[in-house]
Scaffold this motif. Structure first.
Motif, mmCIF file in Angstrom:
data_model
loop_
_atom_site.group_PDB
_atom_site.id
_atom_site.type_symbol
_atom_site.label_atom_id
_atom_site.label_comp_id
_atom_site.label_asym_id
_atom_site.label_seq_id
_atom_site.Cartn_x
_atom_site.Cartn_y
_atom_site.Cartn_z
ATOM 1 N N GLY A 58 0.688 -1.397 0.089
ATOM 2 C CA GLY A 58 0.058 0.023 0.072
ATOM 3 C C GLY A 58 0.741 1.166 0.011
ATOM 4 N N THR A 60 2.272 4.774 1.358
ATOM 5 C CA THR A 60 3.056 5.229 2.606
ATOM 6 C C THR A 60 2.382 6.523 2.840
ATOM 7 O OG1 THR A 60 5.138 4.140 2.553
ATOM 8 C CG2 THR A 60 4.788 6.021 3.848
ATOM 9 N N SER A 64 3.454 5.569 7.574
ATOM 10 C CA SER A 64 3.139 4.267 7.869
ATOM 11 C C SER A 64 2.026 3.713 7.013
ATOM 12 C CB SER A 64 2.510 4.396 9.465
ATOM 13 O OG SER A 64 2.318 2.794 9.720
ATOM 14 N N MET A 65 1.224 2.946 7.415
ATOM 15 C CA MET A 65 0.089 2.360 6.350
ATOM 16 C C MET A 65 -0.999 3.494 6.521
ATOM 17 S SD MET A 65 -0.413 -1.639 7.442
ATOM 18 C CE MET A 65 0.074 -1.409 9.156
ATOM 19 N N ARG A 89 -4.158 -1.475 6.720
ATOM 20 C CA ARG A 89 -3.995 -1.508 8.018
ATOM 21 C C ARG A 89 -5.291 -2.413 8.638
ATOM 22 N NH1 ARG A 89 -1.760 1.931 11.950
ATOM 23 N NH2 ARG A 89 -0.933 3.302 10.317
ATOM 24 N N THR A 106 6.223 -7.807 1.877
ATOM 25 C CA THR A 106 5.439 -6.428 1.966
ATOM 26 C C THR A 106 6.249 -5.336 1.134
ATOM 27 O OG1 THR A 106 6.594 -5.640 3.917
ATOM 28 C CG2 THR A 106 4.330 -6.708 4.332
ATOM 29 N N ASP A 108 5.651 -0.944 -0.324
ATOM 30 C CA ASP A 108 4.831 0.274 -0.289
ATOM 31 C C ASP A 108 5.296 1.057 -1.665
ATOM 32 O OD1 ASP A 108 7.408 1.626 0.166
ATOM 33 O OD2 ASP A 108 6.765 1.595 2.392
ATOM 34 N N ALA A 121 4.720 2.208 5.120
ATOM 35 C CA ALA A 121 3.798 1.196 5.003
ATOM 36 C C ALA A 121 4.216 -0.153 4.883
ATOM 37 C CB ALA A 121 2.885 1.682 4.067
ATOM 38 N N ALA A 125 3.387 -2.927 7.676
ATOM 39 C CA ALA A 125 2.477 -4.160 7.691
ATOM 40 C C ALA A 125 3.437 -5.379 7.835
ATOM 41 C CB ALA A 125 2.440 -4.188 6.004
#
Length: 187
Positions: A58, A60, A64-65, A89, A106, A108, A121, A125
């Protein structure tokens, strides 16, 4: 490909750039494994038993997420390509703990001009998946877009596809090692 477990790529994308990265990763993974690409708001509530690799990605947002508020902010900037109610999230928070050895990776997307900013992100994650007893196959990966809404350069998409190829090779290797261990135990 029959010896290699299936892969599932679950993504969140506001403006379509993370979707393009997720699709490129899927394309790379298909060189080694049957791979499905699913938007997070359509992702399964539990990881299917035949999935050996879960890839989650996903954008950022705010180091973060994304959160509901940052997705709503994104929707005010430009037209978004998916509903803002569910992001990775929320999906990860609801995901049951792993009861088998599902591997994860993962990724981002981030803005090119802020490469050195802290937070990711993908790292967030990965941390959430580890808490749910999933095993990390490789370090989190970031892909870069030119601005908040994009575009994303072709070389980043090529890098994402190659990362997918590399993930497929690592999955194939991990699967072969697991089969050898099982064979040794069964003897």
């Amino acid at each position: 490909m029959s010896e290699t477990p299936r892969a599932l790529v679950v993504y969140e994308s506001m403006f379509g750039n993370t979707w393009k990265v997720a699709a490129a990763i899927r394309d790379g993974l298909t060189t080694a494994s049957d791979t499905d690409l699913v938007r997070v708001d359509r992702a399964p509530a539990e990881i299917p038993a035949d999935v050996g690799l879960l890839v989650v990605g996903g954008p950022t947002h705010a180091f973060s997420m994304s959160r509901p508020s940052t997705r709503a902010d994104a929707a005010h900037q430009d037209e978004v390509v998916m509903p803002v109610e569910t992001g990775i999230r929320e999906w990860l928070e609801e995901l049951p703990h792993s009861t088998r050895s599902t591997l994860t990776a993962t990724f981002d997307t981030r803005i090119t001009k802020v490469r050195r900013l802290p937070g990711s992100a993908a790292r967030s994650a990965a941390k959430m998946l580890r808490r749910r007893d999933f095993r990390q196959l490789t370090a989190p990966m970031s892909f870069y877009v030119d601005d908040t809404t994009g575009p994303i350069e072709e070389q980043e998409l090529a890098r994402a596809r190659q990362w997918g190829v590399d993930l497929g090779a690592e999955l194939r290797s991990a699967s072969a090692q697991a089969r050898l261990r099982k064979h040794d135990i069964d003897r």
